[in-house]
Design a protein around this motif. Structure first.
Motif, mmCIF file in Angstrom:
data_model
loop_
_atom_site.group_PDB
_atom_site.id
_atom_site.type_symbol
_atom_site.label_atom_id
_atom_site.label_comp_id
_atom_site.label_asym_id
_atom_site.label_seq_id
_atom_site.Cartn_x
_atom_site.Cartn_y
_atom_site.Cartn_z
ATOM 1 N N ILE A 175 -92.446 -32.285 82.255
ATOM 2 C CA ILE A 175 -92.813 -31.413 83.473
ATOM 3 C C ILE A 175 -92.137 -31.716 84.620
ATOM 4 C CG2 ILE A 175 -95.356 -31.320 82.675
ATOM 5 C CD1 ILE A 175 -96.029 -33.453 84.872
ATOM 6 N N LEU A 176 -91.143 -32.748 84.620
ATOM 7 C CA LEU A 176 -90.361 -33.068 85.601
ATOM 8 C C LEU A 176 -88.841 -32.605 85.718
ATOM 9 C CD1 LEU A 176 -90.993 -36.934 85.978
ATOM 10 C CD2 LEU A 176 -92.178 -35.114 87.393
ATOM 11 N N ASP A 177 -88.693 -32.253 84.143
ATOM 12 C CA ASP A 177 -87.421 -31.492 84.000
ATOM 13 C C ASP A 177 -87.469 -29.927 83.769
ATOM 14 O OD1 ASP A 177 -84.825 -31.407 83.112
ATOM 15 O OD2 ASP A 177 -85.255 -31.824 81.165
ATOM 16 N N VAL A 178 -87.265 -29.422 85.131
ATOM 17 C CA VAL A 178 -87.554 -27.886 85.222
ATOM 18 C C VAL A 178 -86.581 -27.495 86.288
ATOM 19 C CG1 VAL A 178 -89.155 -25.950 85.727
ATOM 20 C CG2 VAL A 178 -89.982 -28.215 84.888
ATOM 21 N N ASP A 179 -85.841 -26.203 85.966
ATOM 22 C CA ASP A 179 -84.903 -25.469 86.657
ATOM 23 C C ASP A 179 -85.798 -24.448 87.552
ATOM 24 O OD1 ASP A 179 -83.145 -23.572 87.835
ATOM 25 O OD2 ASP A 179 -81.787 -23.736 86.417
ATOM 26 N N LYS A 180 -86.056 -24.778 88.931
ATOM 27 C CA LYS A 180 -86.956 -24.169 89.570
ATOM 28 C C LYS A 180 -86.585 -22.725 89.762
ATOM 29 C CE LYS A 180 -89.892 -24.720 93.855
ATOM 30 N NZ LYS A 180 -90.163 -25.558 94.914
ATOM 31 N N GLN A 181 -85.340 -22.504 89.835
ATOM 32 C CA GLN A 181 -84.894 -21.248 89.896
ATOM 33 C C GLN A 181 -85.304 -20.105 88.629
ATOM 34 O OE1 GLN A 181 -83.818 -19.266 92.538
ATOM 35 N NE2 GLN A 181 -84.007 -17.556 91.128
ATOM 36 N N LYS A 182 -85.100 -20.975 87.265
ATOM 37 C CA LYS A 182 -85.480 -20.411 86.155
ATOM 38 C C LYS A 182 -86.965 -20.008 86.141
ATOM 39 C CE LYS A 182 -83.030 -21.698 82.390
ATOM 40 N NZ LYS A 182 -82.506 -22.341 81.673
ATOM 41 N N ALA A 183 -87.552 -21.108 86.747
ATOM 42 C CA ALA A 183 -89.167 -20.887 86.693
ATOM 43 C C ALA A 183 -89.530 -19.431 87.361
ATOM 44 C CB ALA A 183 -89.912 -22.238 87.131
ATOM 45 N N ILE A 184 -88.731 -19.453 88.576
ATOM 46 C CA ILE A 184 -89.230 -18.178 89.657
ATOM 47 C C ILE A 184 -88.701 -16.876 88.874
ATOM 48 C CG2 ILE A 184 -88.521 -17.057 91.615
ATOM 49 C CD1 ILE A 184 -87.944 -19.798 92.970
ATOM 50 N N GLU A 185 -87.609 -16.864 87.924
ATOM 51 C CA GLU A 185 -87.473 -15.825 87.435
ATOM 52 C C GLU A 185 -88.375 -15.600 86.071
ATOM 53 O OE1 GLU A 185 -83.431 -16.550 86.208
ATOM 54 O OE2 GLU A 185 -82.559 -16.511 88.245
ATOM 55 N N LEU A 186 -88.806 -16.545 85.458
ATOM 56 C CA LEU A 186 -89.871 -16.395 84.472
ATOM 57 C C LEU A 186 -91.081 -15.762 84.684
ATOM 58 C CD1 LEU A 186 -90.631 -17.245 81.711
ATOM 59 C CD2 LEU A 186 -91.436 -19.506 82.512
ATOM 60 N N PHE A 187 -91.475 -15.818 86.020
ATOM 61 C CA PHE A 187 -92.919 -15.291 86.294
ATOM 62 C C PHE A 187 -92.593 -14.210 87.376
ATOM 63 C CE2 PHE A 187 -94.079 -19.687 85.684
ATOM 64 C CZ PHE A 187 -95.061 -19.694 84.846
ATOM 65 N N GLY A 188 -91.377 -13.695 87.554
ATOM 66 C CA GLY A 188 -91.026 -12.666 88.283
ATOM 67 C C GLY A 188 -91.601 -12.606 89.774
ATOM 68 N N ILE A 189 -91.334 -13.639 90.484
ATOM 69 C CA ILE A 189 -91.935 -13.804 91.737
ATOM 70 C C ILE A 189 -90.770 -13.585 92.694
ATOM 71 C CG2 ILE A 189 -93.402 -15.600 93.136
ATOM 72 C CD1 ILE A 189 -94.645 -16.546 90.673
ATOM 73 N N SER A 190 -91.281 -13.138 94.012
ATOM 74 C CA SER A 190 -90.150 -13.096 94.946
ATOM 75 C C SER A 190 -89.739 -14.399 95.739
ATOM 76 C CB SER A 190 -90.232 -11.732 95.808
ATOM 77 O OG SER A 190 -91.737 -12.122 96.501
ATOM 78 N N ARG A 191 -90.700 -15.187 95.911
ATOM 79 C CA ARG A 191 -90.752 -16.393 96.622
ATOM 80 C C ARG A 191 -90.824 -15.944 98.215
ATOM 81 N NH1 ARG A 191 -92.873 -20.712 96.214
ATOM 82 N NH2 ARG A 191 -91.247 -22.185 96.372
#
Length: 365
Positions: A175-191
């Protein structure tokens, strides 16, 4: 010293909810990394959420009979007693056949017949106590245990001192090893807005789902919401709300994607299971906790008293009130930072080497 290439057999048990499962996955990861030739088994429940996670790890998943012993008079106690007896003999047959080197559990009634059976063929056991309140299943297994570890130092006092170790709570390192930008793209969120992650646990919660459903309209200009509603829950209403609201996304269950949901979350709303609280601690996430009445309330009480989390009572809260709490927290960055820092200090996360030290000490014996 245990040889790294030695062929070992380890049996984990737990399920029904993910509370007794997630810390053991961390233990599994630590053992698997150092002793790759180890053969693993998992004794779980027939309909629990754990089977998907365990089989995804490549662990052989087994289901034996088990029953719950209630602390009150009930006809089900008689029925479940017979289930426990059947599960005991199923466990005995399995243990005699496989001859594992160790059985490990973090509670749950599915573990009781298995751990009782180990006593008759002298297989060492390790039980882990997470919650503030010691569960009945761990009480029933503790007298047979080789080693007992606790997530909280205070709980060491409830078990025999000569075999009890204050370990902290194991947490999955992935759970610590995550690419945050990839996570944003995964959920389709604009931020463009803060993100609130809501989870009612592995099986979900109708009460949490209702509160979130009632709060969505009030939060449309405040945040985006990722809602894990639980695979065993009704999704018709939530799916309709998602269609009508761009800021709300609902999922019945997340596996590997859960780490991505954590990564993008600015605030988490969850139940009060100790495994989830530990994950929030290591991730330093500010949180609103809606505990299940009972042992989860005790888990959360000392954290709320210290200002580490916001405690919400599901019996008195409304969707509008929950939305108001969310707005207040997201509007105070300093408070969010203070909460996350306090939480990370109050819950100790166990170190991988400490887990391996306990494992090796048992195996050498």
């Amino acid at each position: 010293m245990v040889e790294k290439n030695k062929k070992l057999k380890v049996v984990f048990s737990g399920g029904g909810t993910l509370g007794s499962v997630t810390p053991l996955i961390s233990v599994y990861d630590a053992i698997k990394e150092k002793y790759p030739n180890t053969e693993f088994f998992w004794v779980g429940t027939k309909n629990g959420p754990e089977k998907v996670l365990i089989e995804d790890k490549g662990i052989r998943f087994l289901v034996f009979f088990s029953g719950k012993l209630r602390r009150y008079v009930s006809l089900y106690n008689i029925i479940d007693l017979f289930k426990i007896i059947i599960g005991f003999f199923e466990s005995l047959i399995f243990l005699k056949k496989e001859k594992p080197d160790l059985c490990i559990s973090a509670g749950g009634f599915v573990s009781v017949p298995l751990h009782w059976a180990t006593r008759f063929i002298k297989i060492p056991t390790w039980i882990h106590q997470q919650d503030v309140r010691v569960g009945l299943s761990n009480k029933l297994m503790s007298s047979f245990a080789t080693v007992i570890t606790t997530a909280l130092e205070q709980n060491s006092n409830y078990f025999p001192i000569e075999k009890t170790v204050y370990l902290g709570n194991p947490v999955r390192q992935d759970i610590l090893d995550v690419d945050k930008q990839k996570a944003i793209e995964l959920f389709g969120i604009s931020r463009k807005k803060p993100i609130v992650l809501v989870t009612g646990g592995g099986t979900g919660s109708e009460n949490v789902n209702r509160l979130v459903a009632d709060s969505v309209e009030y939060l449309k200009d405040t945040c985006d919401i990722i809602h894990l509603s639980g695979k065993d829950r009704s999704h018709e209403l939530l799916n309709k709300i998602a269609l009508d609201n761009d800021h709300y996304k609902t999922f019945s269950f997340l596996q590997d994607e859960m780490k991505h949901a954590y990564a993008v979350a600015d605030l988490v709303i969850s139940r009060g299971g100790f495994g989830t609280l530990t994950e929030l601690s290591i991730l330093k996430k500010p949180a609103i906790i809606i505990p299940i009445p009972g042992h989860q309330e005790e888990n959360v009480a000392f954290l709320a008293k210290s200002g580490a989390v916001i405690l919400v009572d599901q019996s008195t809260c409304t969707g509008q009130k929950l939305a108001s709490i969310v707005k207040d927290i997201l509007g105070d960055k300093e408070s969010m930072q203070n909460m996350s820092e306090k939480l990370s200090k109050l819950i100790r996360v166990s170190k991988k080497q400490d887990i391996l030290n306990i494992f090796e000490k048992i195996i050498i014996k």
